[in-house]
Scaffold this motif. Structure first.
Motif, PDB file in Angstrom:
ATOM      1  N   ASP A  78      37.580  78.354   1.070  1.00 50.18           N
ATOM      2  CA  ASP A  78      37.845  78.571  -0.350  1.00 50.18           C
ATOM      3  C   ASP A  78      37.521  77.293  -1.111  1.00 50.18           C
ATOM      4  O   ASP A  78      38.248  76.301  -1.026  1.00 50.18           O
ATOM      5  N   VAL A  79      36.418  77.320  -1.859  1.00 50.85           N
ATOM      6  CA  VAL A  79      35.972  76.099  -2.552  1.00 50.85           C
ATOM      7  C   VAL A  79      36.973  75.660  -3.618  1.00 50.85           C
ATOM      8  O   VAL A  79      36.961  74.502  -4.037  1.00 50.85           O
ATOM      9  N   LEU A  80      37.824  76.573  -4.079  1.00 54.24           N
ATOM     10  CA  LEU A  80      38.765  76.210  -5.137  1.00 54.24           C
ATOM     11  C   LEU A  80      39.988  75.478  -4.585  1.00 54.24           C
ATOM     12  O   LEU A  80      40.783  74.928  -5.326  1.00 54.24           O
ATOM     13  N   ASP A  81      40.153  75.506  -3.270  1.00 56.65           N
ATOM     14  CA  ASP A  81      41.286  74.825  -2.653  1.00 56.65           C
ATOM     15  C   ASP A  81      40.865  73.402  -2.284  1.00 56.65           C
ATOM     16  O   ASP A  81      40.336  73.155  -1.209  1.00 56.65           O
ATOM     17  N   GLU A  82      41.095  72.465  -3.195  1.00 57.82           N
ATOM     18  CA  GLU A  82      40.612  71.092  -2.995  1.00 57.82           C
ATOM     19  C   GLU A  82      41.291  70.428  -1.793  1.00 57.82           C
ATOM     20  O   GLU A  82      40.703  69.581  -1.130  1.00 57.82           O
ATOM     21  N   ASP A  83      42.561  70.778  -1.536  1.00 56.11           N
ATOM     22  CA  ASP A  83      43.293  70.098  -0.464  1.00 56.11           C
ATOM     23  C   ASP A  83      42.911  70.612   0.918  1.00 56.11           C
ATOM     24  O   ASP A  83      42.837  69.852   1.874  1.00 56.11           O
ATOM     25  N   ARG A  84      42.716  71.905   1.012  1.00 53.13           N
ATOM     26  CA  ARG A  84      42.429  72.477   2.327  1.00 53.13           C
ATOM     27  C   ARG A  84      41.448  73.635   2.174  1.00 53.13           C
ATOM     28  O   ARG A  84      41.820  74.805   2.314  1.00 53.13           O
ATOM     29  N   PRO A  85      40.166  73.305   1.903  1.00 54.61           N
ATOM     30  CA  PRO A  85      39.207  74.396   1.661  1.00 54.61           C
ATOM     31  C   PRO A  85      38.957  75.261   2.898  1.00 54.61           C
ATOM     32  O   PRO A  85      38.727  76.449   2.764  1.00 54.61           O
ATOM     33  N   ALA A  86      39.050  74.675   4.091  1.00 55.10           N
ATOM     34  CA  ALA A  86      38.757  75.436   5.311  1.00 55.10           C
ATOM     35  C   ALA A  86      40.046  75.773   6.032  1.00 55.10           C
ATOM     36  O   ALA A  86      40.928  74.927   6.185  1.00 55.10           O
ATOM     37  N   VAL A  87      40.167  77.019   6.487  1.00 58.75           N
ATOM     38  CA  VAL A  87      41.345  77.440   7.258  1.00 58.75           C
ATOM     39  C   VAL A  87      41.386  76.692   8.588  1.00 58.75           C
ATOM     40  O   VAL A  87      42.445  76.309   9.068  1.00 58.75           O
ATOM     41  N   LEU A  88      40.196  76.454   9.177  1.00 65.92           N
ATOM     42  CA  LEU A  88      40.122  75.814  10.487  1.00 65.92           C
ATOM     43  C   LEU A  88      39.764  74.334  10.381  1.00 65.92           C
ATOM     44  O   LEU A  88      38.979  73.939   9.522  1.00 65.92           O
ATOM     45  N   SER A  89      40.345  73.536  11.273  1.00 67.92           N
ATOM     46  CA  SER A  89      39.966  72.135  11.433  1.00 67.92           C
ATOM     47  C   SER A  89      39.751  71.886  12.921  1.00 67.92           C
ATOM     48  O   SER A  89      40.377  72.556  13.754  1.00 67.92           O
ATOM     49  N   PRO A  90      38.915  70.889  13.261  1.00 63.63           N
ATOM     50  CA  PRO A  90      38.711  70.581  14.679  1.00 63.63           C
ATOM     51  C   PRO A  90      40.043  70.324  15.383  1.00 63.63           C
ATOM     52  O   PRO A  90      40.901  69.636  14.840  1.00 63.63           O
ATOM     53  N   GLY A  91      40.206  70.894  16.556  1.00 60.60           N
ATOM     54  CA  GLY A  91      41.425  70.697  17.337  1.00 60.60           C
ATOM     55  C   GLY A  91      42.459  71.802  17.154  1.00 60.60           C
ATOM     56  O   GLY A  91      43.348  71.953  17.988  1.00 60.60           O
ATOM     57  N   ASP A  92      42.350  72.583  16.071  1.00 56.60           N
ATOM     58  CA  ASP A  92      43.292  73.688  15.867  1.00 56.60           C
ATOM     59  C   ASP A  92      43.163  74.709  17.001  1.00 56.60           C
ATOM     60  O   ASP A  92      42.080  74.907  17.555  1.00 56.60           O
ATOM     61  N   VAL A  93      44.290  75.367  17.298  1.00 59.97           N
ATOM     62  CA  VAL A  93      44.263  76.486  18.245  1.00 59.97           C
ATOM     63  C   VAL A  93      44.286  77.782  17.439  1.00 59.97           C
ATOM     64  O   VAL A  93      45.049  77.915  16.490  1.00 59.97           O
ATOM     65  N   VAL A  94      43.393  78.703  17.783  1.00 56.75           N
ATOM     66  CA  VAL A  94      43.304  79.984  17.071  1.00 56.75           C
ATOM     67  C   VAL A  94      43.794  81.096  17.989  1.00 56.75           C
ATOM     68  O   VAL A  94      43.405  81.172  19.155  1.00 56.75           O
ATOM     69  N   ARG A  95      44.689  81.938  17.440  1.00 57.62           N
ATOM     70  CA  ARG A  95      45.120  83.143  18.167  1.00 57.62           C
ATOM     71  C   ARG A  95      44.709  84.342  17.333  1.00 57.62           C
ATOM     72  O   ARG A  95      45.144  84.508  16.200  1.00 57.62           O
ATOM     73  N   PHE A  96      43.846  85.173  17.940  1.00 57.29           N
ATOM     74  CA  PHE A  96      43.460  86.421  17.285  1.00 57.29           C
ATOM     75  C   PHE A  96      44.440  87.512  17.709  1.00 57.29           C
ATOM     76  O   PHE A  96      45.094  87.400  18.746  1.00 57.29           O
ATOM     77  N   GLY A  97      44.524  88.571  16.942  1.00 60.95           N
ATOM     78  CA  GLY A  97      45.349  89.702  17.351  1.00 60.95           C
ATOM     79  C   GLY A  97      45.004  90.891  16.483  1.00 60.95           C
ATOM     80  O   GLY A  97      44.479  90.718  15.374  1.00 60.95           O
ATOM     81  N   PRO A  98      45.288  92.103  16.982  1.00 67.86           N
ATOM     82  CA  PRO A  98      44.955  93.289  16.198  1.00 67.86           C
ATOM     83  C   PRO A  98      45.724  93.295  14.877  1.00 67.86           C
ATOM     84  O   PRO A  98      46.921  93.019  14.852  1.00 67.86           O
ATOM     85  N   ALA A  99      45.009  93.580  13.781  1.00 75.95           N
ATOM     86  CA  ALA A  99      45.649  93.663  12.465  1.00 75.95           C
ATOM     87  C   ALA A  99      46.485  94.930  12.411  1.00 75.95           C
ATOM     88  O   ALA A  99      46.148  95.929  13.046  1.00 75.95           O
ATOM     89  N   GLN A 100      47.593  94.880  11.672  1.00 80.23           N
ATOM     90  CA  GLN A 100      48.418  96.078  11.488  1.00 80.23           C
ATOM     91  C   GLN A 100      47.634  97.081  10.660  1.00 80.23           C
ATOM     92  O   GLN A 100      47.064  96.733   9.631  1.00 80.23           O
ATOM     93  N   GLU A 101      47.603  98.306  11.114  1.00 81.94           N
ATOM     94  CA  GLU A 101      46.941  99.342  10.321  1.00 81.94           C
ATOM     95  C   GLU A 101      47.753  99.580   9.056  1.00 81.94           C
ATOM     96  O   GLU A 101      48.979  99.573   9.103  1.00 81.94           O
ATOM     97  N   PRO A 102      47.085  99.757   7.920  1.00 82.66           N
ATOM     98  CA  PRO A 102      47.846 100.047   6.703  1.00 82.66           C
ATOM     99  C   PRO A 102      48.598 101.366   6.867  1.00 82.66           C
ATOM    100  O   PRO A 102      48.033 102.346   7.344  1.00 82.66           O
ATOM    101  N   SER A 103      49.897 101.362   6.515  1.00 79.72           N
ATOM    102  CA  SER A 103      50.697 102.574   6.729  1.00 79.72           C
ATOM    103  C   SER A 103      50.734 103.433   5.479  1.00 79.72           C
ATOM    104  O   SER A 103      50.356 103.000   4.429  1.00 79.72           O
TER     105      SER A 103
END
Lengths: 306, 218
Positions: B193-218
């Motif tokens: 997000d280019v508008l987020d000056e402090d943290r434009p990227a969700v990911l940074s080197p060294g972060d651990v990512v956990r994926f998982g199935p998204a909740q289906e909209p009810s």
């Protein structure tokens, strides 16, 4: 408070807004972007009294830029161009006084980018810079007919300089100095410029045996990558930060501006040098730029040239 | 174990950067911390098996400066890894390449989804596009991710948010762009997000990512 209109763009060729770029965000995958020809950009910024690397400039790669002033201010053009203010031919490399209502035309004619700076121009920044990253689409803008530049005009800026001698001691654009990685036999052959872009300049040469499935590695502006199709690509300011091609060398920093001056069809050669020589070349270039900035200070009462 | 440690090689990459080649991701993480502490003025970027150490201007002493840090203490095996930030990314596993991936890995599409969601991934390096993280598996894997090659020809347009795997890695495409990895799903998270000056990227080197199935909209 939104600044008032400083000038209106009547016509623009291949033109974007650029500044010093985003050098500190490479760790997040953001290319440096910014002015392709750094020394021309810095000269243009200094001539209108702007803080170089932070102030906006129009980078004109081809065609014409025509604009009409809405406020009196100072304006500078650096690079190979024909400059006219209200029809009168005026020099590049100098700050020009312009009045409200005057028409300015800048016609690109020569090798490499032309920079136009306007004293007082305020341009919004994205991630700390107003540079237009043509590859990832981050920040800046393409300049076109009907666009406006906003700001408070400042006609007190007058500076000029003679092009410093040291700037011409670099080899011509047909010879680019590199720090070679591994064996340097690729340097000796002749390459033809096939395409130029801010993201990378493509060179055609003989097909070579290079691996096509290398893991991606971090890379840097000026890196020369060999593709299996027999091309070499010199990465530009909008180029990616990782590459999957073999890097056979990296241009020395002092010759990076020359890449922006390459035209399609010209032949070039690479000359391997060592880091000590590269560093001396950079120092020589830096002292030339230093002299220029000193001469482009705020001189106040001096009349406008012409 | 000291006898097994070899000082990593350092090679010039132009006149203002060097590449430090490392043996494995653990060494890379440790050396990054060491170099960042010893040479705070330099910009350090991670690769998969290397670190790129960059100075703003040409610097003839750069290589020896880096080598001195590496030789000083070899690799500190006991440096406690700072707690990695964990980023959770919900995924709709409906990617067009899911059946092909299952074929290539000789399992069912459900197996691919389960294994991808159970795998811990670490951001090895950023690049390719702003906010694009190359994710390497850490810890145990139930599928052999490394046996899956890239697609034979890249797609000219991969939709924004696509979750992909290839060549032993996973990634999320932060914007619509060309891509040669296999698409297994999509996440609604804005990765850059280019508008987020402090943290434009969700990911940074060294972060651990956990994926998982998204909740289906009810």
């Amino acid at each position: 408070m939104t600044p008032p209109v400083l000038c209106v763009i009547d016509e623009a060729g291949l033109a974007t807004v650029q500044d010093g770029g985003r050098p500190s965000l490479a760790g997040l995958g953001v290319p440096r972007s910014g002015a392709w020809h750094r020394s021309r950009y810095r000269t243009a910024a200094a001539l209108v009294g702007a803080d170089h690397d932070q102030s906006a400039a129009v980078e004109l790669l081809a065609g014409r830029l025509a604009l009409t002033l809405r406020q009196a201010t100072a304006l500078a053009v650096v690079g190979p161009a024909d400059v006219r203010v209200h029809g009168e031919e005026l020099p590049t490399d100098t700050a020009l006084h312009v009045s409200a209502g005057q028409h300015v035309t800048v016609v690109h004619g020569g090798a490499g980018p032309v920079y136009v700076t306007v004293a007082g121009w305020q341009e919004p920044r994205t991630l700390g810079s107003c540079s237009t990253d043509t590859f990832s689409g981050i920040g800046g803008r393409v300049i076109g007919h009907g666009d406006v530049l906003l700001g408070w005009g400042d006609s007190g800026q007058v500076g000029s300089f003679a092009r410093p001698a040291a700037a011409t001691t670099s080899p011509s654009a047909s010879t680019l100095r590199v720090i070679a990685s591994g064996d340097a036999d690729w340097c000796t052959q002749e390459w033809a410029v096939a395409a130029t872009a801010r993201s990378g300049t493509r060179l055609a040469g003989p097909v070579r045996e290079v691996s096509s499935a290398l893991p991606s590695r971090p890379t840097i502006v000026g890196a020369v990558q060999l593709t299996p199709a027999g091309e070499a690509i010199i990465l530009g300011p909008d180029g990616g930060l990782t590459g999957g091609y073999a890097t056979c060398g990296v241009l020395i920093t002092a010759d990076l501006d020359l890449v922006s001056e390459l035209a399609v069809g010209v032949s070039i050669r690479f000359v391997p040098v060592d880091v000590a020589e590269a560093s001396r070349a950079f120092e020589a270039q830096g002292s030339a730029e230093g002299r220029l900035v000193v001469r482009a200070g705020r001189l106040g009462q001096e009349p406008a040239p012409g | 174990m000291l006898g097994d440690l070899v000082t990593p090689t350092v090679e010039w990459l132009g006149d203002r950067a060097v590449l430090v080649c490392v043996a494995d991701p653990q060494e890379r993480e440790g050396l990054h911390r060491m170099l960042a502490e010893a040479l705070p003025a330099l910009l350090i970027r991670r690769g998969l098996r290397e670190l790129l150490v960059e100075s703003e201007t040409p610097s003839p002493a750069l290589r020896s400066d880096v080598e001195r840090v590496l030789e000083a203490d070899l690799v500190p095996q006991d440096v406690a890894s700072p707690t990695s930030r964990v980023v959770h990314l919900p995924v709709h596993y409906d990617g067009t390449d899911l059946p092909l991936v299952a074929d290539l890995l000789r399992c069912s599409t459900q197996d691919v989804v389960r294994a991808h969601g159970e795998q811990a991934w670490r951001v090895a390096m950023m690049g390719f596009a702003p906010g694009f993280g190359y994710l390497e598996p850490v810890g145990a894997s139930t599928l052999d991710w490394g046996s899956l090659p890239r697609r034979e020809s890249p797609r000219p347009r991969v939709p924004r948010g696509s979750v992909a795997i290839a060549a032993g890695m996973s990634a999320v495409y932060p914007q619509e762009m060309p891509g040669g990895w296999h698409l297994i799903g999509v996440t609604a998270v804005t990765m850059f997000d280019v508008l987020d000056e402090d943290r434009p990227a969700v990911l940074s080197p060294g972060d651990v990512v956990r994926f998982g199935p998204a909740q289906e909209p009810s």
